[in-house]
Design an enzyme around this catalytic site. Structure first.
Site, PDB file in Angstrom:
ATOM      1  N   ASP A  24       0.887  -1.419  -0.052  1.00 15.33           N
ATOM      2  CA  ASP A  24      -0.254   0.020  -0.156  1.00 15.33           C
ATOM      3  C   ASP A  24       0.791   1.258  -0.158  1.00 15.33           C
ATOM      4  OD1 ASP A  24      -2.516  -0.771  -0.091  1.00 15.33           O
ATOM      5  OD2 ASP A  24      -2.857  -1.378   1.994  1.00 15.33           O
ATOM      6  N   ILE A  25       1.811   1.142   1.010  1.00 13.84           N
ATOM      7  CA  ILE A  25       2.846   2.474   0.793  1.00 13.84           C
ATOM      8  C   ILE A  25       3.379   2.625  -0.392  1.00 13.84           C
ATOM      9  CG2 ILE A  25       4.944   3.444   2.125  1.00 13.84           C
ATOM     10  CD1 ILE A  25       2.213   3.545   3.786  1.00 13.84           C
TER      11      ILE A  25
END
Length: 369
Positions: free
Chosen positions: A172-173
């Protein structure tokens, strides 16, 4: 409220994203001065509002706080005609839209790029999906699942029988950072042409890109990487070792560093040993070298070795807890904590420093409805 400053001051972001990848990207935009309007579902809001414990002293999930400062929230029912109309008004004056609904959802609402760009041709419209807009369009994208199917878990962990996720939602990051870089590139294009465009990235594409040298090993040499714990497939010594008190990471990237390491450890004869005289030889004879290094390193503490090795420019460091990591960063003058006006706790500082247009922290994470 502290006035918005920074390199993106004056830009308006309509943020339809939730959970982590999109909100991380929009928080970065907000830190850099953009006016971020977060659109949330009435009643429940962003999913991460309920992702606790832990909660801060005000009762808000710290997960939500981690990616939602420098935003205001509008709670809008996108299932109602009036709600969609309110959302369209926000989009009509936005410079950037970011969304991570399943493919086709925004189009069905009349908020897709083809519809809204007609009246706002300079709009940068960023969509984040789990698995793209083709065959994977209907698949829900959650970081753990993408770490699994995207190969990351297959190279993480102690051995092939123990596939392990990374300790944070790294896919996600990384996807949020890819989205951010695409948005900034599109803004540059708009500054030259006046024209906006649609930007898309996916969790699956992002993890394959982030696998970097592991992906290249497969594509370039037909090698299917396997988990090696803390070992590196191409460098030795480049892993975690035991000392007299706690683990120490060593990252020896060249022969000079290896020579300096052996000098500090008092085993400089290894430099002329043909088993260890080059990195290729050290990779071939990894087990023998690791055993010798472990024996030497266990005679002193991790902090003692750290000080001596770094003084000789040998990359090394003790394995810190997050609490210790913050203390270490503070000892280096990195000021990892920031105070956000109105927030119940400190926050992690934005990692970017600008000489002319610094980031600022003017808004706490928005409260629930």
């Amino acid at each position: 409220m502290t006035p918005a400053t920074g390199p993106l001051a004056g830009l308006v972001v309509a943020d339809f994203s939730r959970v982590l990848a999109g909100p991380y990207a929009t928080m970065m935009l907000g830190d850099m001065g953009a006016d971020v309007i977060k659109i949330e579902r009435p009643g429940t809001g962003d999913d991460t509002r309920s992702w606790g414990p832990p909660y801060d002293p005000a009762g808000t999930a710290t997960y939500f706080n981690s990616v939602n400062r420098n935003k205001t929230s509008r709670f809008i029912d996108l299932q109602s005609e009036s709600g969609v109309g309110e959302a369209r008004e926000i989009v009509s004056r936005a410079d950037i839209v970011i969304e991570n609904f399943r493919a086709g959802t925004m189009d069905r609402l009349g908020l897709g790029y083809s519809a809204v760009s007609q009246s706002n041709p300079g709009l940068i419209y960023c969509s984040i999906s789990g698995f793209g807009t083709g065959g994977g369009a209907a698949l829900p994208g959650y970081d753990l699942v993408v770490q699994a199917v995207g190969g990351l878990m297959s190279v993480t962990g102690p051995d092939v029988s123990t596939p392990t996720k990374v300790g944070v939602a790294m896919v996600d990051i990384v996807t949020g950072l890819h989205a951010l870089s695409g948005i900034l590139a599109a803004l540059h294009h708009r500054s030259q042409t006046g024209q906006g465009q649609q930007v898309h990235t996916s969790l699956m594409a992002s993890v394959l890109s982030a696998l970097s040298n592991q992906s290249a090993a497969y594509l370039g040499a037909g090698v299917v990487p396997v988990p090696m714990g803390n070992k590196h497939p191409s460098l030795v010594p480049y892993e975690v070792f035991e000392t007299a008190d706690r683990p120490l990471a060593l990252a020896v990237g060249n022969d000079r560093q290896f020579s300096a390491l052996t000098d500090v450890l008092g085993i400089s004869e290894l430099v002329v040993d043909e088993r260890f005289s080059s990195n290729s030889a050290r990779v071939e004879n990894r087990d023998q070298l690791v055993e010798l290094l472990n024996t030497a390193l266990q005679t002193r503490t991790a902090d003692e070795w750290y000080r001596e090795l770094m003084a000789c420019n040998v990359p090394a460091g003790p394995v810190n807890s997050i609490e210790e990591a913050f203390a270490f960063a503070e000892s280096l003058g990195l000021e990892p904590r920031v105070q956000v006006p109105g927030s119940a706790t400190d926050a992690v500082r934005n990692p970017l420093d600008f000489s002319a247009t610094p980031v600022n922290y003017r808004l706490p994470p928005p409260q629930a409805e």
